[in-house]
Design an enzyme around this catalytic site. Structure first.
Site, PDB file in Angstrom:
ATOM      1  N   ASP A 187      -6.583   6.178  -8.712  1.00  0.00           N
ATOM      2  CA  ASP A 187      -5.554   5.714  -9.652  1.00  0.00           C
ATOM      3  C   ASP A 187      -5.039   4.335  -9.263  1.00  0.00           C
ATOM      4  O   ASP A 187      -4.557   4.126  -8.144  1.00  0.00           O
ATOM      5  CB  ASP A 187      -4.391   6.707  -9.677  1.00  0.00           C
ATOM      6  CG  ASP A 187      -4.823   8.078 -10.173  1.00  0.00           C
ATOM      7  OD1 ASP A 187      -5.507   8.134 -11.204  1.00  0.00           O
ATOM      8  OD2 ASP A 187      -4.484   9.081  -9.514  1.00  0.00           O
ATOM      9  N   ASP A 197      -9.811   4.474  -3.388  1.00  0.00           N
ATOM     10  CA  ASP A 197      -8.759   5.196  -4.084  1.00  0.00           C
ATOM     11  C   ASP A 197      -9.148   5.249  -5.562  1.00  0.00           C
ATOM     12  O   ASP A 197     -10.040   4.508  -6.009  1.00  0.00           O
ATOM     13  CB  ASP A 197      -7.432   4.465  -3.896  1.00  0.00           C
ATOM     14  CG  ASP A 197      -6.294   5.123  -4.638  1.00  0.00           C
ATOM     15  OD1 ASP A 197      -6.091   6.332  -4.462  1.00  0.00           O
ATOM     16  OD2 ASP A 197      -5.626   4.427  -5.425  1.00  0.00           O
ATOM     17  N   GLU A 216      -2.594 -17.825 -22.403  1.00  0.00           N
ATOM     18  CA  GLU A 216      -2.516 -19.257 -22.659  1.00  0.00           C
ATOM     19  C   GLU A 216      -3.913 -19.872 -22.774  1.00  0.00           C
ATOM     20  O   GLU A 216      -4.491 -20.314 -21.785  1.00  0.00           O
ATOM     21  CB  GLU A 216      -1.707 -19.953 -21.558  1.00  0.00           C
ATOM     22  CG  GLU A 216      -0.293 -19.407 -21.399  1.00  0.00           C
ATOM     23  CD  GLU A 216       0.539 -20.174 -20.395  1.00  0.00           C
ATOM     24  OE1 GLU A 216       0.285 -21.394 -20.218  1.00  0.00           O
ATOM     25  OE2 GLU A 216       1.426 -19.572 -19.768  1.00  0.00           O
TER      26      GLU A 216
END
Length: 387
Positions: free
Chosen positions: A19, A17, A312
């Site tokens: 997108d 695929d 983090e």
């Protein structure tokens, strides 16, 4: 995160695929809809994102018209908004791992196809902004070629036919539930790479669910393996982020015994959209203090179920004091693993320390060590200060 069912058959062709799988289209969609909906007195909040992923333009438009109660038809919406998307196709970036993946397959002679619910002209225009992509795919099948759209298997079956391979010899890589459903209905093996956060548990039909394209292991499907992993790390093209150190959830030192120097996600929405959750590593610079080895998580930390995606970093150095508010610059040079949940706090802590050990060793390699002298880091220092 990777869930893999038993491998039943090696594959000889890959159908992808576009997108949300190879291209980071979601950010462009959000930005355009935020602007567009204002004319109707509405505000895009992303609540129906799950309803438009993997759909045709008309299906996506119908969901938006319905959810936002717009005074237009779905056809009118498509007509109005299509030029806005076309004007922004040049801004759509390849998702991390996309170039590496398709070039690897092409180099090893694996036949490649693109199969998308988007119109073929739209597909070709999007990939034209990515150097060499058009020549990498033997087949391109669009959703406007008189075939039923996903979740119907017709697009994938047509791609296999044009590739001259049996459907059972194809591996599909998809980010949406309609795409995964279509791939399985076509009798193909399917790897899901969910483009929406915290949705992996919904992809029960997929043969494997991975966090990002960085985590795909072609050898699981009888395809040539990547050879670029080095001592448990994947080198990346360096990327740079920075900002003042903020207080996080208060669990780094108190709960984990691992003090993190968190960065605010404000102003980094595009960055967080582009980069998949996971554990990365590199170098960190602090003014007047020095340059340090650093391992960093990006994501929702499934064990604690963060409400938002966070950045983090853990600086691998014992500091005698906090440095909240100080400017922190990071040069990220490699990837270690996808984000994962853990059965216990102890197992989470052990894994974080293992990530730290991997980082300590890897950053001594010349490939990574050279980035310690990156100007983004050294510009913070009055003189050379390395740790």
């Amino acid at each position: 995160m990777s869930v893999l069912t038993s491998l039943t058959k090696s594959v000889s062709a890959v159908i992808l695929d576009l997108d949300g799988t190879l291209l980071n289209t979601d950010g462009i969609v959000s930005n355009i809809l935020k602007v567009f909906l204002v004319k109707y007195g509405k505000q895009w909040d992303g609540r129906e994102a799950h309803r438009i992923v993997g759909k045709t333009p008309l299906e996506a438009a119908a969901a938006i018209v319905e959810d936002y109660e717009l005074a237009c038809t779905q056809e009118e919406l498509v007509h109005q908004i299509t030029p806005m998307f076309a004007d922004n196709y040049c801004e759509i970036r390849a998702l991390p791992g996309a170039n590496r993946l398709i070039k690897h397959f092409k180099h090893h002679g694996v036949r490649l196809a693109l199969a998308s619910n988007s119109p073929k002209a739209s597909i070709e225009l999007k990939i034209s902004y990515h150097q060499g992509w058009k020549d990498l795919f033997s087949v391109i099948v669009g959703g406007d070629e008189d075939r039923s759209a996903k979740p119907s298997p017709e697009i994938f079956l047509e791609a296999a036919k044009r590739l001259n391979v049996e459907p059972s010899s194809c591996l599909v890589i998809e980010d949406s539930i309609p795409g995964v459903t279509a791939g399985k209905a076509a009798g193909m093996q399917v790897v899901a790479v969910p483009s929406l956060p915290k949705q992996s548990h919904l992809f029960t039909l997929a043969d494997e669910v991975i966090n990002s394209l960085l985590d795909l292991r072609p050898e699981n499907w009888g395809l040539p393996p990547f050879k670029d992993w080095i001592e448990g790390t994947l080198p990346l093209e360096p990327w740079r982020i920075g900002g003042p150190v903020i207080k996080g959830y208060g669990r780094g030192s108190k709960v984990l015994g691992i003090p993190t120097a968190n960065l605010s996600a404000d102003g980094y929405s595009d960055f967080l959209s582009e980069h998949p959750s996971g554990v990365y590593f590199g170098w960190a610079g602090l003014p007047r203090r020095g340059i340090y080895k650093m391992v960093m998580s990006i994501g929702w930390n499934p064990y604690f179920d963060n409400p938002e995606k966070t950045i983090e970093p853990w600086l691998l150095h014992d500091f005698n004091e906090d440095f909240y508010g100080e400017e922190l610059h990071l040069v990220v040079v490699g990837y270690i693993r996808p984000e994962a949940n853990f059965p216990s706090l102890e197992s989470l802590i052990e894994k974080i320390h293992e990530d730290g050990r991997i980082t300590e060793r890897a950053l001594e390699l010349p490939l990574y060590l050279k980035h310690r002298d990156d100007p983004y880091l050294t510009s913070l220092l009055g003189n050379d200060q390395y740790h």
